[in-house]
Design a protein around this motif. Structure first.
Motif, short mmCIF file in Angstrom:
data_model
loop_
_atom_site.label_atom_id
_atom_site.label_comp_id
_atom_site.label_asym_id
_atom_site.label_seq_id
_atom_site.Cartn_x
_atom_site.Cartn_y
_atom_site.Cartn_z
N MET A 1 1.18 8.04 -8.52
CA MET A 1 2.12 7.34 -9.36
C MET A 1 2.60 6.08 -8.63
SD MET A 1 3.74 7.50 -12.34
CE MET A 1 3.29 9.13 -12.85
N HIS A 2 2.68 5.00 -9.38
CA HIS A 2 3.15 3.72 -8.85
C HIS A 2 4.46 3.36 -9.55
CE1 HIS A 2 -0.63 2.87 -6.78
NE2 HIS A 2 -1.19 3.47 -7.81
N TYR A 3 5.24 2.51 -8.92
CA TYR A 3 6.54 2.12 -9.46
C TYR A 3 6.59 0.61 -9.61
CZ TYR A 3 7.32 6.84 -7.91
OH TYR A 3 7.20 8.18 -7.73
N TYR A 4 7.11 0.15 -10.76
CA TYR A 4 7.08 -1.27 -11.08
C TYR A 4 8.44 -1.76 -11.55
CZ TYR A 4 2.05 -0.56 -11.06
OH TYR A 4 0.78 -0.24 -10.69
N LYS A 5 8.72 -3.00 -11.21
CA LYS A 5 9.86 -3.74 -11.76
C LYS A 5 9.24 -4.72 -12.76
CE LYS A 5 13.37 -7.10 -10.42
NZ LYS A 5 13.95 -7.83 -9.27
N VAL A 6 9.56 -4.54 -14.04
CA VAL A 6 8.97 -5.36 -15.10
C VAL A 6 10.06 -6.21 -15.73
CG1 VAL A 6 7.58 -5.34 -17.20
CG2 VAL A 6 7.33 -3.48 -15.56
N VAL A 7 9.87 -7.52 -15.74
CA VAL A 7 10.82 -8.46 -16.34
C VAL A 7 10.21 -8.98 -17.63
CG1 VAL A 7 12.18 -10.55 -15.99
CG2 VAL A 7 11.57 -9.13 -14.02
N VAL A 8 10.94 -8.79 -18.74
CA VAL A 8 10.45 -9.19 -20.06
C VAL A 8 11.50 -10.01 -20.80
CG1 VAL A 8 8.87 -7.23 -20.31
CG2 VAL A 8 11.22 -7.01 -21.07
N LYS A 9 11.07 -10.64 -21.88
CA LYS A 9 11.98 -11.41 -22.73
C LYS A 9 12.59 -10.49 -23.78
CE LYS A 9 9.27 -15.66 -22.38
NZ LYS A 9 8.47 -16.64 -23.13
N GLY A 10 13.91 -10.53 -23.87
CA GLY A 10 14.63 -9.77 -24.88
C GLY A 10 14.98 -10.67 -26.05
N GLY A 11 14.93 -10.12 -27.24
CA GLY A 11 15.17 -10.92 -28.43
C GLY A 11 16.59 -10.79 -28.95
N ARG A 19 16.71 -13.52 -23.53
CA ARG A 19 17.38 -13.17 -22.28
C ARG A 19 16.43 -12.26 -21.51
NH1 ARG A 19 22.03 -8.75 -22.82
NH2 ARG A 19 20.64 -6.99 -22.98
N GLU A 20 16.54 -12.31 -20.21
CA GLU A 20 15.65 -11.51 -19.38
C GLU A 20 16.17 -10.07 -19.29
OE1 GLU A 20 15.02 -13.22 -15.54
OE2 GLU A 20 14.01 -14.98 -16.37
N LEU A 21 15.26 -9.14 -19.49
CA LEU A 21 15.56 -7.73 -19.33
C LEU A 21 14.69 -7.19 -18.20
CD1 LEU A 21 15.55 -6.61 -23.08
CD2 LEU A 21 17.54 -7.03 -21.64
N ILE A 22 15.26 -6.37 -17.34
CA ILE A 22 14.51 -5.81 -16.21
C ILE A 22 14.44 -4.30 -16.38
CG2 ILE A 22 14.39 -5.52 -13.71
CD1 ILE A 22 16.12 -8.09 -13.52
N MET A 40 9.93 -1.13 -25.46
CA MET A 40 11.36 -0.86 -25.38
C MET A 40 12.10 -1.60 -26.50
SD MET A 40 12.00 1.12 -22.88
CE MET A 40 11.54 1.64 -21.26
N PRO A 41 13.20 -1.02 -26.99
CA PRO A 41 13.97 -1.68 -28.05
C PRO A 41 14.56 -3.02 -27.58
CG PRO A 41 14.77 0.56 -27.65
CD PRO A 41 13.75 0.26 -26.60
N GLY A 42 14.52 -3.99 -28.48
CA GLY A 42 15.11 -5.29 -28.19
C GLY A 42 14.21 -6.26 -27.46
N VAL A 43 12.99 -5.83 -27.12
CA VAL A 43 12.05 -6.67 -26.39
C VAL A 43 11.15 -7.39 -27.38
CG1 VAL A 43 10.11 -6.66 -24.76
CG2 VAL A 43 12.07 -5.17 -24.38
N LYS A 44 10.91 -8.66 -27.14
CA LYS A 44 9.96 -9.39 -27.97
C LYS A 44 8.59 -8.72 -27.80
CE LYS A 44 12.40 -13.76 -27.91
NZ LYS A 44 12.61 -14.08 -29.28
N HIS A 45 7.89 -8.48 -28.88
CA HIS A 45 6.71 -7.63 -28.84
C HIS A 45 5.39 -8.40 -28.82
CE1 HIS A 45 9.07 -4.04 -29.16
NE2 HIS A 45 9.73 -4.58 -30.17
N LYS A 46 5.32 -9.41 -28.01
CA LYS A 46 4.06 -10.11 -27.78
C LYS A 46 3.78 -10.08 -26.29
CE LYS A 46 4.39 -13.21 -31.67
NZ LYS A 46 4.36 -14.56 -32.15
N PHE A 47 2.51 -10.19 -25.92
CA PHE A 47 2.16 -10.14 -24.50
C PHE A 47 2.81 -11.31 -23.75
CE2 PHE A 47 -0.55 -10.42 -20.73
CZ PHE A 47 -0.48 -9.10 -20.31
N SER A 48 3.12 -12.40 -24.47
CA SER A 48 3.78 -13.54 -23.83
C SER A 48 5.24 -13.21 -23.47
CB SER A 48 3.72 -14.76 -24.73
OG SER A 48 4.41 -14.51 -25.94
N ALA A 49 5.72 -12.05 -23.88
CA ALA A 49 7.09 -11.64 -23.55
C ALA A 49 7.20 -11.21 -22.09
CB ALA A 49 7.53 -10.49 -24.47
N LEU A 50 6.09 -11.00 -21.44
CA LEU A 50 6.09 -10.60 -20.04
C LEU A 50 6.44 -11.80 -19.16
CD1 LEU A 50 5.46 -8.43 -17.86
CD2 LEU A 50 3.13 -9.30 -17.88
#
Length: 72
Positions: A1-11, A19-22, A40-50
């Motif tokens: 198992m690996h652990y990640y910090k993922v920063v995405v765009k919230g809508g 806004r940035e969500l971590i 996740m809820p509230g996240v823009k749902h395109k790959f460009s949201a990463l």
């Protein structure tokens, strides 16, 4: 198992704005972590949201996993 910090765009903050969500996610690989973060809820749902993805230690994952990405 690996652990990640993922920063995405919230809508829901206006047209063309975000806004940035971590999220701190445990996954078998980076692709699974990205997939889970984009569902996740509230996240823009395109790959460009990463915005960013970093592999982190188990210790850092345990430290941050209980905090809400929506209240930071």
């Amino acid at each position: 198992m690996h652990y990640y910090k993922v920063v995405v765009k919230g809508g829901h903050v206006g047209t063309g704005k975000y806004r940035e969500l971590i999220f701190y996610i445990a996954a078998k690989d980076a692709f699974q972590a990205i997939d889970e973060a984009l569902k996740m809820p509230g996240v823009k749902h395109k790959f460009s949201a990463l915005i960013g993805l970093n592999e982190i230690s188990h210790k850092e994952f345990i430290k941050w996993r209980g905090t809400s990405a929506y209240k930071r």
